[in-house]
Scaffold this active site. Sequence first.
Site, mmCIF file in Angstrom:
data_model
loop_
_atom_site.group_PDB
_atom_site.id
_atom_site.type_symbol
_atom_site.label_atom_id
_atom_site.label_comp_id
_atom_site.label_asym_id
_atom_site.label_seq_id
_atom_site.Cartn_x
_atom_site.Cartn_y
_atom_site.Cartn_z
ATOM 1 N N MET A 1 -20.055 3.450 47.498
ATOM 2 C CA MET A 1 -18.706 2.996 47.890
ATOM 3 C C MET A 1 -18.723 1.495 48.126
ATOM 4 O O MET A 1 -19.666 0.970 48.723
ATOM 5 C CB MET A 1 -18.276 3.693 49.181
ATOM 6 C CG MET A 1 -18.300 5.200 49.102
ATOM 7 S SD MET A 1 -17.613 5.936 50.598
ATOM 8 C CE MET A 1 -17.959 7.671 50.288
ATOM 9 N N ASP B 1 -23.365 8.862 46.986
ATOM 10 C CA ASP B 1 -22.012 8.310 47.078
ATOM 11 C C ASP B 1 -22.059 6.797 47.209
ATOM 12 O O ASP B 1 -22.403 6.263 48.261
ATOM 13 C CB ASP B 1 -21.299 8.917 48.295
ATOM 14 C CG ASP B 1 -20.964 10.380 48.085
ATOM 15 O OD1 ASP B 1 -20.227 10.685 47.134
ATOM 16 O OD2 ASP B 1 -21.439 11.218 48.873
ATOM 17 N N MET C 1 -12.019 16.184 43.447
ATOM 18 C CA MET C 1 -12.146 15.853 44.871
ATOM 19 C C MET C 1 -11.263 16.790 45.697
ATOM 20 O O MET C 1 -10.082 16.969 45.407
ATOM 21 C CB MET C 1 -11.717 14.403 45.137
ATOM 22 C CG MET C 1 -12.569 13.341 44.473
ATOM 23 S SD MET C 1 -14.320 13.408 44.901
ATOM 24 C CE MET C 1 -14.257 13.158 46.678
ATOM 25 N N ASP D 1 -16.053 18.273 45.254
ATOM 26 C CA ASP D 1 -16.616 17.369 46.262
ATOM 27 C C ASP D 1 -15.625 17.209 47.408
ATOM 28 O O ASP D 1 -14.532 16.675 47.222
ATOM 29 C CB ASP D 1 -16.889 16.016 45.589
ATOM 30 C CG ASP D 1 -17.609 15.042 46.511
ATOM 31 O OD1 ASP D 1 -17.903 15.398 47.662
ATOM 32 O OD2 ASP D 1 -17.870 13.916 46.046
ATOM 33 N N HIS E 1 -22.068 9.246 42.351
ATOM 34 C CA HIS E 1 -20.603 9.310 42.407
ATOM 35 C C HIS E 1 -20.114 7.916 42.793
ATOM 36 O O HIS E 1 -20.271 7.488 43.927
ATOM 37 C CB HIS E 1 -20.215 10.372 43.458
ATOM 38 C CG HIS E 1 -18.752 10.479 43.711
ATOM 39 N ND1 HIS E 1 -18.241 11.169 44.793
ATOM 40 C CD2 HIS E 1 -17.669 10.001 43.040
ATOM 41 C CE1 HIS E 1 -16.918 11.118 44.770
ATOM 42 N NE2 HIS E 1 -16.547 10.408 43.725
ATOM 43 N N MET F 1 -17.586 5.359 43.769
ATOM 44 C CA MET F 1 -16.249 5.090 44.320
ATOM 45 C C MET F 1 -16.121 3.582 44.485
ATOM 46 O O MET F 1 -16.115 3.042 45.592
ATOM 47 C CB MET F 1 -16.095 5.840 45.658
ATOM 48 C CG MET F 1 -15.948 7.341 45.461
ATOM 49 S SD MET F 1 -16.427 8.290 46.913
ATOM 50 C CE MET F 1 -18.195 8.364 46.637
#
Length: 241
Positions: free
Chosen positions: A36, A34, A136, A174, A65, A67
Amino acid sequence: MTLIAPSILAVENASLFDAAKWAADGGADWIHLDVMDGHFVPNLTYGPPVIKLCRKVTDIPFDAHLMVTDPDDIIPELLDIGCEYISVHQEACVHLHRTISQIKDGGAKAGVALNPATPVELLMDILPMLDMVVIMAVNPGFAYQKHIPETAEKVARFSDMARKIEWPGLVQIDGGINVDTAGAMIVAGADALVAGGAVFGRRKEGQKGYKDSYPEQVRMNIYDLKVACQVAIEEGIDPYK
Ligand code: DX5
Ligand code: ZN
């Protein structure tokens, strides 16, 4: 067979590499990473340099992923590292077609993630280009959040849409996946489940000897999730309950 992708976001930063290794050794299919930026989501995690180091501990597929507000800026580095899957958010990409092309031209599989409020129908025109859709089940930003139960209906709606065009890609869910929520996602059409808290969360920090038992706990948690998915497939539970 359901793919389980443990998210190492669920451990403290000092344990990121251990977590990737424990998950890989414990039967994970992919490692979910993740990224971010503190802008697209209200949290800041890690980026390509840390993911590159994760590669030293395991070679199972990496599922990044993103973000972040500007994914195009970091996609080249993730391609160099050799991430097998790279997913970007529909909500972050003004030129989604271009971003997806960048991922695919670089040799990775491309996914698009949708926030809970974004309808699956928005993907209609880009779907033939995609290898994966990430639905999500929490608002992105943090591990250990509560799963949004309406996700099952959304997954089923997406599955219908995908079936009509015989789309061969994967549906990943997710957010808030655990042994109680996984089954409904599988029955609704999910192929891959991300799990942070459910894989890494049962350690009792400070407990004597916890470090020695953690890898075994991770292995058991992954196994429990796989069993929950298998039971759901065999018993065909009602995804809306
Ligand atoms: C949330 C992240 C998730 C998160 C999942 O924004 O995208 O991957 O780590 O963690 P759990 O499974 O605990 O919801
Ligand atoms: Zn994620």
